[in-house]
Write an enzyme that holds these catalytic residues in place. Sequence first.
Site, PDB file in Angstrom:
ATOM      1  N   HIS A  41     -12.987   3.946  -0.918  1.00 24.49           N
ATOM      2  CA  HIS A  41     -13.152   2.748  -1.751  1.00 24.49           C
ATOM      3  C   HIS A  41     -14.630   2.359  -1.825  1.00 24.49           C
ATOM      4  O   HIS A  41     -15.139   2.021  -2.903  1.00 24.49           O
ATOM      5  CB  HIS A  41     -12.329   1.591  -1.182  1.00 24.49           C
ATOM      6  CG  HIS A  41     -10.904   1.593  -1.633  1.00 24.49           C
ATOM      7  ND1 HIS A  41      -9.955   2.425  -1.100  1.00 24.49           N
ATOM      8  CD2 HIS A  41     -10.257   0.853  -2.583  1.00 24.49           C
ATOM      9  CE1 HIS A  41      -8.784   2.204  -1.688  1.00 24.49           C
ATOM     10  NE2 HIS A  41      -8.945   1.263  -2.591  1.00 24.49           N
ATOM     11  N   TRP A  79       0.816  -1.206   0.000  1.00 28.77           N
ATOM     12  CA  TRP A  79       0.000   0.000   0.000  1.00 28.77           C
ATOM     13  C   TRP A  79       0.854   1.262   0.000  1.00 28.77           C
ATOM     14  O   TRP A  79       0.371   2.334  -0.370  1.00 28.77           O
ATOM     15  CB  TRP A  79      -0.945   0.004   1.194  1.00 28.77           C
ATOM     16  CG  TRP A  79      -2.060  -0.973   1.061  1.00 28.77           C
ATOM     17  CD1 TRP A  79      -2.248  -2.118   1.780  1.00 28.77           C
ATOM     18  CD2 TRP A  79      -3.144  -0.910   0.131  1.00 28.77           C
ATOM     19  NE1 TRP A  79      -3.370  -2.778   1.363  1.00 28.77           N
ATOM     20  CE2 TRP A  79      -3.947  -2.054   0.355  1.00 28.77           C
ATOM     21  CE3 TRP A  79      -3.516  -0.014  -0.855  1.00 28.77           C
ATOM     22  CZ2 TRP A  79      -5.092  -2.303  -0.393  1.00 28.77           C
ATOM     23  CZ3 TRP A  79      -4.661  -0.264  -1.584  1.00 28.77           C
ATOM     24  CH2 TRP A  79      -5.445  -1.394  -1.350  1.00 28.77           C
ATOM     25  N   PRO A 111       0.961   8.755  -5.518  1.00 29.86           N
ATOM     26  CA  PRO A 111       0.252  10.014  -5.255  1.00 29.86           C
ATOM     27  C   PRO A 111      -0.662   9.949  -4.041  1.00 29.86           C
ATOM     28  O   PRO A 111      -0.666  10.870  -3.214  1.00 29.86           O
ATOM     29  CB  PRO A 111      -0.544  10.241  -6.550  1.00 29.86           C
ATOM     30  CG  PRO A 111       0.255   9.551  -7.606  1.00 29.86           C
ATOM     31  CD  PRO A 111       0.818   8.334  -6.926  1.00 29.86           C
ATOM     32  N   TYR A 143      -1.594  11.325   8.005  1.00 26.94           N
ATOM     33  CA  TYR A 143      -0.825  10.555   8.986  1.00 26.94           C
ATOM     34  C   TYR A 143       0.015  11.470   9.892  1.00 26.94           C
ATOM     35  O   TYR A 143      -0.088  11.410  11.123  1.00 26.94           O
ATOM     36  CB  TYR A 143       0.079   9.561   8.252  1.00 26.94           C
ATOM     37  CG  TYR A 143       0.910   8.687   9.163  1.00 26.94           C
ATOM     38  CD1 TYR A 143       0.384   7.530   9.722  1.00 26.94           C
ATOM     39  CD2 TYR A 143       2.231   9.023   9.466  1.00 26.94           C
ATOM     40  CE1 TYR A 143       1.143   6.730  10.559  1.00 26.94           C
ATOM     41  CE2 TYR A 143       2.994   8.236  10.304  1.00 26.94           C
ATOM     42  CZ  TYR A 143       2.446   7.094  10.834  1.00 26.94           C
ATOM     43  OH  TYR A 143       3.199   6.313  11.678  1.00 26.94           O
TER      44      TYR A 143
END
Length: 502
Positions: free
Chosen positions: A428, A387, A393, A403
């Site tokens: 998603h 991931w 990007p 984060y």
Amino acid sequence: MSGETHSTAEENKVRYRRTQSVTRAEEITKKESVQRKSQPDKPCHRPRDSLFSWSSGFDNFTGLVNWGFLLLTMGGIRLVLENFIKYGIRVDPVQWFTVLTGKGEGEGYPSLLLVSYSLVPVMICLMMERALANDIIPEGAGMAVHIINIIVLVLIPMVVIHVKGHIFSLVGAMTVCFIYCILFLKLWSYVQVNLWCRVQQKQNRHNRSGRRQSITIAQLQNGREQEHERNGANGSASGGGYNNDKDKEVPVLVHYPDNLHPADLFYFLLAPTLCYELNFPKTTRIRKRFLIKRMLEVVIGVHIVMGLFQQWMIPSVRNSLVPFSNMDLTKMAERLLKLAIPNHLMWLCFFYLTFHSFLNLMGELLHFADRNFYSDWWNANNIDTFWRTWNMPVHKWCVRHLYIPVVELGYSKLSASVIVFFFSAFFHEYLVSVPLKTFKVWAFTGMMAQIPLSIVAKHMETTYGPRWGNMLVWASIILGQPLCIMMYYHDFVITNYNEVLA
């Protein structure tokens, strides 16, 4: 003391004896080899391991790789022939044109209208930033307007497609949701970066308004250089762009709030990045041969993806409806494995088409120099590495704008990682459920399941080696996506066509 000295001497003797014995054994082996070679029986044996043993040190398996490639190619050709014999030739470029141009939509081209409307929140964002930079409105009120504007930006497709979903085509609805997601991330970055610049500007004003301190010669020279740069920036704004130097031309950097201009914002919206900067790295020219290659790849790649989807994916997905409805585990597994191959090929083509061909095409046209769109995700030994490397990007955006700010607020790195996965899981689900008008949680659950799966992958990597961790990553990619597609197709058909099927 004498007893300790005596014991140390005994240990040294034992160590010396062992060392000498090993050396002696090697000498005996060499002498034996020499003697054996001198015998008239012409010896042909020597101590060595089989090539498949790890201790042999053999690593040249090129022939086996070629064998595997040929075997997969033959299996793929067989599947293609089986598909043609069973379903005939389903590829129809006319249908591709109909789908891609939106002719399957209702009157008024609602997808095109929603895409055009996306300029409204963009201009609202720019006007609010200008008002904040000129102290026309308070900081708190301006940020509240930004938050509301960005949240409404995400909610608009959800509401419109839910209410007027019957006039939207599936491709049109998916395009709208994708564009609005990209705008959400870009405007978030634009607002946050300008906030950082505004805070720094206010701190500089506060420092200058404080008690005057003694100024050194170096500080005075630095101040003159900064003033010279500002004068150069003003000159570039009036039509310049470069400082004339004897040796070379140095581009003048844009400073806040000179960046709050429609041309700067729209360049960022078109640039192949999600993270805003006042000064992007630029290339000096457009490579025509490179540009033509990327354009051909985009055109050919779209046809390959559409052909695979029409010829291979649609029949396999339709055939999975009955096993899922009857909960026949054996047939479900067979459908899953059969769908995994075309889905994975499509995903690989889509990855290359998007992250290499299209993004490089946009970067070349816009002189955008940072082309780090992906890393070597295929070598990832755990889910976390995958991931972090397959979509650079989005990864850069998550680290820079989600984060790190969460960690700076005092939360742990684990909590920040969970928040990032939750954020990614929401979008998603958004990109799947809204166009399908089937609000399930399969994509959300699949993304959140990456957290425990990452723990399992790390355990396999540390316990059994990196190769097993990499195999688990590939297995999750190959099997996870078709399983999600089959579940959503089943729920979509049951939700919208259950009466017809009954």
